[in-house]
Design an enzyme around this catalytic site. Structure first.
Site, PDB file in Angstrom:
ATOM      1  N   LYS A  17       0.896  -1.245   0.013  1.00  0.00           N
ATOM      2  CA  LYS A  17       0.107  -0.092  -0.023  1.00  0.00           C
ATOM      3  C   LYS A  17       0.885   1.312  -0.095  1.00  0.00           C
ATOM      4  O   LYS A  17       0.565   2.226  -0.864  1.00  0.00           O
ATOM      5  CB  LYS A  17      -0.867   0.109   1.267  1.00  0.00           C
ATOM      6  CG  LYS A  17      -1.942  -1.027   1.515  1.00  0.00           C
ATOM      7  CD  LYS A  17      -2.817  -0.939   2.427  1.00  0.00           C
ATOM      8  CE  LYS A  17      -2.045  -0.874   3.913  1.00  0.00           C
ATOM      9  NZ  LYS A  17      -1.531  -2.151   4.328  1.00  0.00           N
ATOM     10  N   ARG A  92      -8.801   1.511   9.353  1.00  0.00           N
ATOM     11  CA  ARG A  92      -8.321   0.183   9.756  1.00  0.00           C
ATOM     12  C   ARG A  92      -9.518  -0.568  10.327  1.00  0.00           C
ATOM     13  O   ARG A  92      -9.189  -1.635  10.777  1.00  0.00           O
ATOM     14  CB  ARG A  92      -7.127   0.489  10.529  1.00  0.00           C
ATOM     15  CG  ARG A  92      -5.838  -0.346  10.183  1.00  0.00           C
ATOM     16  CD  ARG A  92      -5.022   0.088  10.865  1.00  0.00           C
ATOM     17  NE  ARG A  92      -3.650  -0.728  10.749  1.00  0.00           N
ATOM     18  CZ  ARG A  92      -2.871  -0.355   9.730  1.00  0.00           C
ATOM     19  NH1 ARG A  92      -2.929   0.767   9.080  1.00  0.00           N
ATOM     20  NH2 ARG A  92      -1.671  -1.204   9.584  1.00  0.00           N
ATOM     21  N   ARG A 131      11.724  -6.226   4.713  1.00  0.00           N
ATOM     22  CA  ARG A 131      11.548  -4.931   4.878  1.00  0.00           C
ATOM     23  C   ARG A 131      12.465  -4.435   6.174  1.00  0.00           C
ATOM     24  O   ARG A 131      13.096  -3.136   6.118  1.00  0.00           O
ATOM     25  CB  ARG A 131      10.330  -4.337   5.016  1.00  0.00           C
ATOM     26  CG  ARG A 131       9.975  -3.131   5.010  1.00  0.00           C
ATOM     27  CD  ARG A 131       8.410  -2.738   4.762  1.00  0.00           C
ATOM     28  NE  ARG A 131       7.580  -3.089   5.878  1.00  0.00           N
ATOM     29  CZ  ARG A 131       6.305  -2.923   6.026  1.00  0.00           C
ATOM     30  NH1 ARG A 131       5.713  -2.541   4.932  1.00  0.00           N
ATOM     31  NH2 ARG A 131       5.609  -3.005   7.122  1.00  0.00           N
ATOM     32  N   ARG A 133      11.671  -3.228   9.189  1.00  0.00           N
ATOM     33  CA  ARG A 133      11.217  -2.107  10.122  1.00  0.00           C
ATOM     34  C   ARG A 133      11.255  -2.480  11.448  1.00  0.00           C
ATOM     35  O   ARG A 133      11.304  -4.022  11.883  1.00  0.00           O
ATOM     36  CB  ARG A 133       9.790  -1.554   9.772  1.00  0.00           C
ATOM     37  CG  ARG A 133       9.652  -0.005   9.835  1.00  0.00           C
ATOM     38  CD  ARG A 133       8.282   0.165   8.959  1.00  0.00           C
ATOM     39  NE  ARG A 133       7.068  -0.473   9.647  1.00  0.00           N
ATOM     40  CZ  ARG A 133       6.132  -0.414   9.142  1.00  0.00           C
ATOM     41  NH1 ARG A 133       5.903  -0.103   7.836  1.00  0.00           N
ATOM     42  NH2 ARG A 133       4.861  -0.906   9.800  1.00  0.00           N
ATOM     43  N   ARG A 144      -0.081  -8.499  13.483  1.00  0.00           N
ATOM     44  CA  ARG A 144      -0.400  -7.438  12.786  1.00  0.00           C
ATOM     45  C   ARG A 144      -1.470  -8.106  11.629  1.00  0.00           C
ATOM     46  O   ARG A 144      -2.578  -7.614  11.276  1.00  0.00           O
ATOM     47  CB  ARG A 144       0.575  -6.733  12.034  1.00  0.00           C
ATOM     48  CG  ARG A 144       1.408  -5.934  12.965  1.00  0.00           C
ATOM     49  CD  ARG A 144       1.913  -4.477  12.445  1.00  0.00           C
ATOM     50  NE  ARG A 144       2.401  -4.453  11.132  1.00  0.00           N
ATOM     51  CZ  ARG A 144       3.707  -4.878  10.782  1.00  0.00           C
ATOM     52  NH1 ARG A 144       4.527  -5.108  11.818  1.00  0.00           N
ATOM     53  NH2 ARG A 144       3.946  -4.792   9.599  1.00  0.00           N
TER      54      ARG A 144
HETATM   55  P1  ADP Z   1       1.526  -1.904   7.952  1.00  0.00           P
HETATM   56  O1  ADP Z   1       1.121  -1.551   6.237  1.00  0.00           O
HETATM   57  O2  ADP Z   1       2.822  -2.812   7.809  1.00  0.00           O
HETATM   58  O3  ADP Z   1       0.509  -2.665   8.649  1.00  0.00           O
HETATM   59  P2  ADP Z   1       1.417   0.890   8.920  1.00  0.00           P
HETATM   60  O4  ADP Z   1       2.636   1.554   8.573  1.00  0.00           O
HETATM   61  O5  ADP Z   1       0.049   0.943   7.951  1.00  0.00           O
HETATM   62  O6  ADP Z   1       1.878  -0.597   8.591  1.00  0.00           O
HETATM   63  O7  ADP Z   1       1.122   0.687  10.333  1.00  0.00           O
HETATM   64  C1  ADP Z   1       2.192   0.555  11.462  1.00  0.00           C
HETATM   65  C2  ADP Z   1       1.355   0.432  12.813  1.00  0.00           C
HETATM   66  O8  ADP Z   1       0.690   1.684  13.128  1.00  0.00           O
HETATM   67  C3  ADP Z   1       0.016  -0.503  12.810  1.00  0.00           C
HETATM   68  O9  ADP Z   1       0.634  -1.848  13.437  1.00  0.00           O
HETATM   69  C4  ADP Z   1      -0.678   0.052  13.979  1.00  0.00           C
HETATM   70  O10 ADP Z   1      -0.028  -0.170  15.147  1.00  0.00           O
HETATM   71  C5  ADP Z   1      -0.708   1.510  13.690  1.00  0.00           C
HETATM   72  N1  ADP Z   1      -1.607   2.129  12.812  1.00  0.00           N
HETATM   73  C6  ADP Z   1      -1.344   2.871  11.545  1.00  0.00           C
HETATM   74  N2  ADP Z   1      -2.557   3.169  11.328  1.00  0.00           N
HETATM   75  C7  ADP Z   1      -3.423   2.944  12.188  1.00  0.00           C
HETATM   76  C8  ADP Z   1      -4.980   3.191  12.296  1.00  0.00           C
HETATM   77  N3  ADP Z   1      -5.635   3.707  11.436  1.00  0.00           N
HETATM   78  N4  ADP Z   1      -5.552   2.859  13.602  1.00  0.00           N
HETATM   79  C9  ADP Z   1      -4.877   2.307  14.465  1.00  0.00           C
HETATM   80  N5  ADP Z   1      -3.589   2.189  14.483  1.00  0.00           N
HETATM   81  C10 ADP Z   1      -2.972   2.420  13.229  1.00  0.00           C
END
Ligand code: ADP
Length: 187
Positions: A17, A92, A131, A133, A144
């Site tokens: 994404k 989410r 990746r 991270r 996750r």
């Molecule tokens: P990925 O695509 O690998 O899941 P993101 O960068 O989108 O990674 O998100 C990393 C972390 O940030 C998530 O695991 C969560 O803890 C938090 N997070 C991101 N966006 C949201 C959201 N909209 N609501 C709640 N937590 C979020």
């Protein structure tokens, strides 16, 4: 690609994404709004938001909606977001999706397409592990993916029912996926 487009990116962690959202945001000249990136920056800078979010992000849990909703409300009202936007990592869960609908009505905006990037689990885990991270270790990845299935997958049905969902096969080269997404947006 046209300006003025408003896109939501859906799909599991590791689906690509962020990468695809960045490419499309540049070609459309609109901001790429990633809640994950906003949270990682807040954590790096140890802001109040960062301190409150850190434990959840490290464990692979969603941070509480109370931390995210205001952030999105404010971000979508910034000047650069008036000509369109790409949301990545938000909504989410269904509550966030309902909040976004209400907010967009208030702002007299509408999401054009919710793009769902489909990628098989084996590819996801492989991509996430490579990746590197901080939250990309085996245990957090497993959590996750669980959180995705439990809380985020229902958001796909939400946009399907709303008639704005388009699914794209994300298990291809970066360029092929970009082309497929562009086609989905244009059609
Ligand atoms: P990925 O695509 O690998 O899941 P993101 O960068 O989108 O990674 O998100 C990393 C972390 O940030 C998530 O695991 C969560 O803890 C938090 N997070 C991101 N966006 C949201 C959201 N909209 N609501 C709640 N937590 C979020």
């Amino acid at each position: 690609m046209a300006q003025g487009v408003r896109l939501i990116f859906l799909g599991p962690p590791g689906a690509g994404k962020g990468t695809q959202a960045q490419v499309l945001a540049e070609s459309c000249g609109i901001p790429h709004i990633s809640t994950g990136e906003i949270l990682r920056a807040a954590i790096a800078n140890q802001t109040e938001l960062g301190q409150q979010a850190q434990g959840f992000v490290d464990r692979g849990e969603l941070v509480p909606d109370s931390l995210i909703l205001n952030l999105i409300r404010e971000r979508l009202q910034e000047q650069d977001a008036q000509q369109g936007w790409i949301l990545d990592g938000f909504p989410r869960n269904v509550n966030q999706a309902e909040f976004l609908n209400t907010l967009l009505t208030e702002l007299k905006q509408q999401c054009d397409v919710a793009l769902n990037l489909e990628v098989p689990d084996a590819t996801l885990v492989e991509r996430l592990l490579s990746r590197g991270r901080k939250d990309d270790n085996q245990e957090t990845i497993r959590r996750r993916l669980e959180v995705y299935r439990e809380q985020t997958a229902p958001v796909i049905d939400f946009y399907q029912k709303q008639g704005s969902l388009k699914s794209v096969d994300g298990d291809r080269s970066l360029e092929e996926v970009t082309a497929a997404l562009e086609q989905a947006i244009a059609s």
